[in-house]
Design an enzyme around this catalytic site. Sequence first.
Site, PDB file in Angstrom:
ATOM      1  N   ASP A 109      59.746   4.400 -39.993  1.00  0.00           N
ATOM      2  CA  ASP A 109      59.106   3.124 -39.679  1.00  0.00           C
ATOM      3  C   ASP A 109      59.195   2.902 -38.175  1.00  0.00           C
ATOM      4  OD1 ASP A 109      61.842   2.627 -39.612  1.00  0.00           O
ATOM      5  OD2 ASP A 109      61.703   0.654 -40.524  1.00  0.00           O
ATOM      6  N   TYR A 111      60.094   1.637 -34.375  1.00  0.00           N
ATOM      7  CA  TYR A 111      61.319   1.168 -33.722  1.00  0.00           C
ATOM      8  C   TYR A 111      61.360  -0.357 -33.804  1.00  0.00           C
ATOM      9  CZ  TYR A 111      61.622   5.857 -31.652  1.00  0.00           C
ATOM     10  OH  TYR A 111      61.700   7.220 -31.449  1.00  0.00           O
ATOM     11  N   PHE A 122      57.872   8.062 -33.697  1.00  0.00           N
ATOM     12  CA  PHE A 122      58.830   8.587 -32.718  1.00  0.00           C
ATOM     13  C   PHE A 122      58.518   8.183 -31.276  1.00  0.00           C
ATOM     14  CE2 PHE A 122      59.291  11.523 -36.306  1.00  0.00           C
ATOM     15  CZ  PHE A 122      60.656  11.452 -36.515  1.00  0.00           C
ATOM     16  N   HIS A 231      66.430  15.704 -40.064  1.00  0.00           N
ATOM     17  CA  HIS A 231      65.919  14.731 -39.097  1.00  0.00           C
ATOM     18  C   HIS A 231      66.533  14.973 -37.718  1.00  0.00           C
ATOM     19  CE1 HIS A 231      64.989  10.749 -37.378  1.00  0.00           C
ATOM     20  NE2 HIS A 231      64.055  10.690 -38.298  1.00  0.00           N
TER      21      HIS A 231
END
Length: 267
Positions: A109, A111, A122, A231
């Site tokens: 989702d 920031y 990202f 991740h």
Amino acid sequence: MISIGIKLKNQLSAKSFKLKFISQNKQLFGNEIYLKNISHFKNQKKVKIHDSWYYELEEEFQKKYWIDLSTKIKNSYKNKTIFPKPSLLFNAFNSTHLNDVKVVIIGQDPYHGLGQANGLSFSVNEGITIPPSLLNIFKELNSDLNIPISKTGNLQLWAEQGVLLLNSILTVEKDNANSHKDIGWEIFTKKVIEVISTKLNNIVFILWGKQANCINDIIDSSKHHIISSVHPSPLSAHRGFFGSKPFSKTNEFLKSKGISPIDWNLN
């Protein structure tokens, strides 16, 4: 067609209908949702998303889950601080048109810090400190392709080359990560993946982390290339993200199919 937003008869008269709310929703869903008669809706876009995506996803915008989701999101923008700002909500789709997609990178989702989110997974806005996960992505890029670590965290240049930077969830409440989980965004973004998998060929899907890997089963691996690892967050990057070489692997696959590679250098 059901109108998304407040009831038509109240559109111009409701005292509680704040000007800021009107402006936000125009950015989000287009001017046609407001101040125009419902009979004009038939041939107009209901969501401000690029035509290449709109006409593949148009049926989604008629479904109950989308109408419910729209209502929740608009109320959230009215009553809370929500990121990204409405004009950037569909930035990933407006920056990377459907037929231009070469690579898909799935995030969770946006920031949730002030000024960070810009609608690309990202990615952060110019002038914002690079978050830890993105810094690890840049470190792996440096190790993989010897590209210097970027001074900017804005990934817009990747998006413009065909890298769809798609979050599973497209909005978030300030300082409350994953706050818009399970309200409907995942249904929509899974449909996006289905469209890409069905309509396109030779797409590289980069899946980082458990949540991203959940879409594995809706990708046709006979016609697309999947690169997966843990991740890039500091909690997991040393358990398989570092050394995974996703950027060189992506370009090798694209070149093998006669597709121009991605220039990952943001400097």
